[in-house]
Enzyme design. Structure first.
Site, short mmCIF file in Angstrom:
data_model
loop_
_atom_site.label_atom_id
_atom_site.label_comp_id
_atom_site.label_asym_id
_atom_site.label_seq_id
_atom_site.Cartn_x
_atom_site.Cartn_y
_atom_site.Cartn_z
CD GLN A 33 -3.15 0.58 2.16
OE1 GLN A 33 -3.23 -0.53 2.65
NE2 GLN A 33 -3.96 1.56 2.50
CB SER A 56 2.78 -4.64 3.91
OG SER A 56 1.61 -4.54 4.68
CG LEU A 57 -1.57 -5.27 -0.66
CD1 LEU A 57 -2.81 -6.06 -0.27
CD2 LEU A 57 -1.95 -3.97 -1.32
NE ARG A 85 -3.01 -7.52 5.07
CZ ARG A 85 -2.19 -6.52 4.79
NH1 ARG A 85 -2.56 -5.60 3.90
NH2 ARG A 85 -1.01 -6.41 5.38
CG HIS A 130 2.88 -3.86 9.31
ND1 HIS A 130 2.52 -5.15 8.98
CD2 HIS A 130 2.73 -3.13 8.18
CE1 HIS A 130 2.18 -5.20 7.70
NE2 HIS A 130 2.29 -3.98 7.20
CD GLN A 145 1.79 -8.88 5.97
OE1 GLN A 145 0.67 -8.39 5.99
NE2 GLN A 145 2.39 -9.23 4.85
#
Length: 305
Positions: free
Chosen positions: A9, A86-87, A111, A194, A243
């Protein structure tokens, strides 16, 4: 050896994927059916305000990244390792056949929705700290006891993102400058990703993921959580849940792949953020970026092995 890496993102922009309107028409249609709106129109024409909504951003980046990935694989280029920031780890999982593209759209949409509602607007914050080491920054975060803040993204030497309650992020930012940080940049997000503020939604996300059938990955996926390669379906599932509330150890992920003889990284998806980070982690490796079909044409002329 080649590794594919996929952006997260923040890499989105209006116009991304526009040259894929014909080659990836089927993928945009699948995603639009899942989401209930025209995703191609949102990616190509915006507006920014809608594209930047987390629950839209996540499936949008996933779709454009996967559409590009499909073209790369069809050209005959394949990876030894895959990883995502991440994503981006979800695109890596689709690349490995862990779940279908359609399921990935559903999962990233959920999510995004859960992350958006995790904290009231204005309560959470994130900031990028430049020019300070992880140990010093961790000590700063731990010194703030009235509010919560912690390390969120360990991106590359001299670039670490902190995340937590807005007051704590502000205090930590000020202390970081006093301790010698070159610069502190507040990120334009209200979601404290996170960190432990995401622990509760991670439990809800875990329940949602039980609806899907995870398979072992065809390629080793280097997990954000521990910078280790995983292929087992259950290990991948657990890593994706963890995560949400754990730091993204991107620098360690890249170093791990290099230690396993990866010398070429191909970033697949919108933007060039990961390419820049990898060059700062190890300037000796080759780094390519594919965010449109022209980039792929250029890369196919290279001798990739």
């Amino acid at each position: 050896m080649i590794a594919f890496v996929f952006p997260g993102q923040g890499s989105q922009y209006v116009g991304m994927g526009k040259d894929l309107s014909e080659t990836a028409k089927d993928l945009f249609e699948i995603a639009s059916d899942v989401l209930g709106f025209d995703l191609a129109k949102l990616c190509f024409d915006g507006p920014d305000s809608d594209l930047n909504k987390t629950e839209n951003t996540q499936p949008a980046i996933l779709t454009v990244s996967y559409a590009l990935l499909r073209e790369v694989l069809a050209s005959g280029i394949s990876p030894v390792f895959v990883a995502g920031h991440s994503l981006g780890e979800y695109t890596a999982a689709v690349c490995g056949g862990v779940f279908s593209f359609e399921d990935a759209v559903k999962i990233t949409r959920k999510r995004g929705e859960l992350m958006q509602k995790a904290q009231p607007e204005g309560k959470g914050a994130m900031a990028a700290v430049l020019g300070l080491d992880a140990i010093t920054l961790k000590q700063i975060c731990e010194s703030i006891t009235d509010f919560y803040v912690d390390l969120a993204n360990l991106n590359c030497p001299g670039q670490i993102v902190i995340s937590g309650e807005a007051e704590a992020v502000k205090k930590a930012s000020e202390l970081a400058k006093q301790k010698g940080a070159k610069k502190v940049v507040p990120l334009q997000v209200s979601i404290p990703s996170h960190c432990m503020l995401m622990r509760e939604v991670a439990q809800e996300f875990e329940k949602y993921l039980q609806n899907f059938n995870f398979k072992n990955s065809k390629f080793p996926i280097v997990s954000n959580v521990d910078a280790e390669a995983v292929q087992d379906a259950e290990a991948i599932l657990n890593a994706l849940i963890k995560q949400l509330y754990s730091p993204v150890r991107w620098q360690d992920c890249v170093k791990y792949m290099i230690s396993k003889a990866v010398d070429t990284f191909i970033e697949i998806g919108p933007g060039k953020v990961l390419s820049g980070l990898i060059k700062r982690i190890d300037p000796s490796v080759k780094v390519y970026n594919i965010e449109n079909l022209n980039d792929l044409t250029s890369i196919k002329k290279e001798e990739l092995k």
